[in-house]
Design a protein around this motif. Structure first.
Motif, short mmCIF file in Angstrom:
data_model
loop_
_atom_site.label_atom_id
_atom_site.label_comp_id
_atom_site.label_asym_id
_atom_site.label_seq_id
_atom_site.Cartn_x
_atom_site.Cartn_y
_atom_site.Cartn_z
N GLY A 131 1.04 -1.37 0.12
CA GLY A 131 -0.12 0.06 -0.07
C GLY A 131 0.79 1.24 -0.23
N ASP A 132 0.35 2.37 -0.22
CA ASP A 132 0.94 3.76 -0.22
C ASP A 132 0.97 4.16 1.08
OD1 ASP A 132 2.27 5.81 -1.14
OD2 ASP A 132 0.87 6.52 -2.46
N VAL A 133 1.91 4.02 1.83
CA VAL A 133 2.09 4.25 3.02
C VAL A 133 2.53 5.88 3.09
CG1 VAL A 133 3.40 4.38 5.26
CG2 VAL A 133 2.97 2.29 4.13
N ASP A 134 3.11 6.40 2.16
CA ASP A 134 3.75 7.70 2.17
C ASP A 134 3.07 8.58 1.42
OD1 ASP A 134 4.86 6.72 0.03
OD2 ASP A 134 6.96 6.89 0.54
N GLY A 135 2.00 8.15 0.49
CA GLY A 135 1.16 9.11 -0.44
C GLY A 135 2.03 9.74 -1.50
N ASP A 136 2.95 8.83 -1.78
CA ASP A 136 3.91 9.41 -3.26
C ASP A 136 3.30 8.68 -4.45
OD1 ASP A 136 4.86 6.96 -2.75
OD2 ASP A 136 6.94 7.82 -2.70
N VAL B 187 -2.60 7.32 5.21
CA VAL B 187 -2.39 5.92 5.72
C VAL B 187 -2.36 5.74 7.02
CG1 VAL B 187 -1.78 3.68 4.90
CG2 VAL B 187 -2.41 5.28 3.34
N ASP B 188 -3.03 5.14 7.88
CA ASP B 188 -2.57 4.70 9.17
C ASP B 188 -2.08 3.19 9.11
OD1 ASP B 188 -3.19 7.09 10.24
OD2 ASP B 188 -5.14 6.69 9.95
N ILE B 189 -1.93 2.60 10.48
CA ILE B 189 -1.61 1.47 10.18
C ILE B 189 -2.30 0.62 11.52
CG2 ILE B 189 0.34 -0.48 10.99
CD1 ILE B 189 2.38 1.74 9.92
N VAL B 190 -2.74 -0.66 11.38
CA VAL B 190 -3.40 -1.27 12.41
C VAL B 190 -2.73 -2.82 12.58
CG1 VAL B 190 -5.80 -0.46 12.06
CG2 VAL B 190 -5.16 -2.50 10.88
N ALA B 191 -2.79 -3.30 13.68
CA ALA B 191 -1.61 -4.39 13.92
C ALA B 191 -2.48 -5.30 15.20
CB ALA B 191 -0.30 -4.09 14.29
N ALA B 192 -2.06 -6.61 15.05
CA ALA B 192 -2.32 -7.44 16.40
C ALA B 192 -0.94 -8.24 16.72
CB ALA B 192 -3.33 -8.57 15.51
N SER B 193 -0.76 -8.01 18.06
CA SER B 193 0.31 -8.50 18.74
C SER B 193 -0.19 -9.75 19.79
CB SER B 193 1.07 -7.53 19.66
OG SER B 193 1.48 -6.49 18.77
N PHE B 194 0.54 -10.84 19.41
CA PHE B 194 -0.07 -12.31 19.98
C PHE B 194 0.42 -12.26 21.62
CE2 PHE B 194 0.65 -16.76 21.21
CZ PHE B 194 -0.60 -17.32 20.60
N LYS B 195 1.57 -11.88 21.76
CA LYS B 195 2.16 -12.20 23.12
C LYS B 195 1.82 -11.12 24.24
CE LYS B 195 6.10 -14.79 21.71
NZ LYS B 195 7.53 -15.34 21.93
#
Length: 398
Positions: free
Chosen positions: A176-181, A233-241
């Protein structure tokens, strides 16, 4: 703002049941049998199954497309050779392979090894990384700590491009285009390195690593979405531990602020952003493995999110992807649960209420999911991997 669940699934159930019981005791003398039945939830009329669920028997036809894909973790599909039908590729964790299946006449598939040197082949994804109109394959070697871009030339052949050879516990990679360039960057999660990082695309197959977080303990999955409706663009994430579901706010210059949505998603494994309730902002689906839960986080604005359970009996919940599987204009949740061997479609009514369709409850170690119109009949089908059954399976929509 730290705002998530109102309580555990069990506590929420008790809180909901107590007032209902009191009300029942007050009214029990006046309720008729007819009144009592109107209090029960009624499943949709279409293909009704038992216990308020929808039956998948009339909806899907199951076909095993591949066997002996050892500990198959994930799968993608596309017409990679441009011959008019869809091919697919999957990861073979045991044999360190990316296996590629080219579709031929009479729906027969020819198996070849696209890459036999991806140590602990685990994640795989589909993206047109260089925007040449030919979708490519992204994959990771969990044991080899490497992320690879397989650049498609459009005729079923691929060029191997190493993105990173030191991503400790390479677990997911998306584009994906994180930095919008205007070009595609890559976003990754490293399980053993507890890291969320993105790779800035500087052209000519060159990518520069940018670290977002090194405290995402047991990072499993990261994806991109504009969570705050500010145009970046933001980021979403899942962390198991550390059992966290988080989003990272982009300030527009790729500096990210971490917002924790949940610290009680036991064994958080997967996230998939979508506008679940069709109110114009981005919500989030999530799967947490240790508490066997598929849930969604309702975006209330101003960094306020409310947790809603969809399924708290998805034993070993591994994946959930947002998809409009029935093409009715709202985003459903398609989930895989490794410990109860299930693929389940949670059909959204457009308001965040769900009907449960069990697509399969005998897929041995249900793990990876991909949605595609495999036979190009205008209906969306499901591809899934059976980690313990070593299979790739197609559920063709009837």
């Amino acid at each position: 703002m730290f705002h998530f669940r109102t309580g555990s699934p069990r506590a929420n159930v008790l809180l909901a049941v107590i007032p209902v019981v009191l009300l029942f005791l007050l009214l029990v003398g006046t309720l008729t049998a007819q009144d009592s039945t109107t209090l029960e939830a009624t499943p949709p009329a279409e293909e009704t199954g038992t216990e308020g669920e929808l039956s998948a028997d009339a909806l899907f036809t199951k076909q095993v497309l591949a066997t002996n894909v050892k500990q198959a973790h994930d799968v993608v599909a596309y017409d990679f050779d441009n011959d008019g039908d869809n091919d697919f590729a999957a990861t073979d964790y045991v044999n360190d392979d990316i296996v590629y299946f080219r579709q031929g006449p009479a729906n027969q598939y020819t198996r070849t090894v696209l890459d036999g040197n991806l140590n602990g082949a685990y994640p795989i994804d589909l993206a047109d990384v260089n925007k040449d109109g030919k979708p490519d394959i992204l994959a990771g070697g969990y044991l080899g700590d490497d992320f690879i871009w397989y650049r498609s030339n459009g005729d079923g052949n691929f060029a191997r491009v190493v993105i990173d050879a030191s991503a400790n516990g390479a677990h997911s990679l998306v584009a994906g285009d994180v930095d919008g360039d205007g070009d595609n960057d890559l976003l990754s999660a490293w399980q053993d390195g507890n890291t969320i990082a993105w790779y800035e695309n500087s052209g000519n197959n060159n990518f520069t690593r940018r670290v977002v977080d090194t405290h995402a303990t047991g990072a499993k999955r990261a994806e991109m979405a504009d969570m705050d409706n500010d145009g970046d663009v933001d980021i979403v994430a899942a962390s198991f531990k550390n059992h966290q579901v988080v989003w990272y706010e982009n300030n527009g210059n790729e500096n990210f602020t971490k917002h924790v949505l949940d610290t009680a998603a036991r064994g958080a494994y997967y996230v998939s952003p979508a506008d679940v309730d069709k109110d114009g902002d981005m919500d989030l689906y999530a799967a947490s493995r240790r508490d066997s839960t598929i849930a969604w986080y309702e975006n209330k604005g101003n960094d306020n999110f409310t947790w809603h359970a969809i399924d708290t009996n998805a034993r070993g919940a591994r994946a959930v992807i947002a998809t409009d599987l029935d093409k009715d204009g709202d985003m459903d949740a398609l989930a895989a649960s490794v410990d109860n061997d299930s693929v389940v479609w949670h059909r959204n009514d457009g308001k965040g209420n769900f009907s449960r369709v069990v697509v399969d409850n005998k897929l041995d170690g249900a793990y990876g999911l991909f949605v595609v119109d495999m036979n190009k009949d205008g209906k969306l089908d499901i591809l899934a991997t059976a980690r313990m059954g070593h299979q790739v399976v197609l559920y063709r929509r009837n």
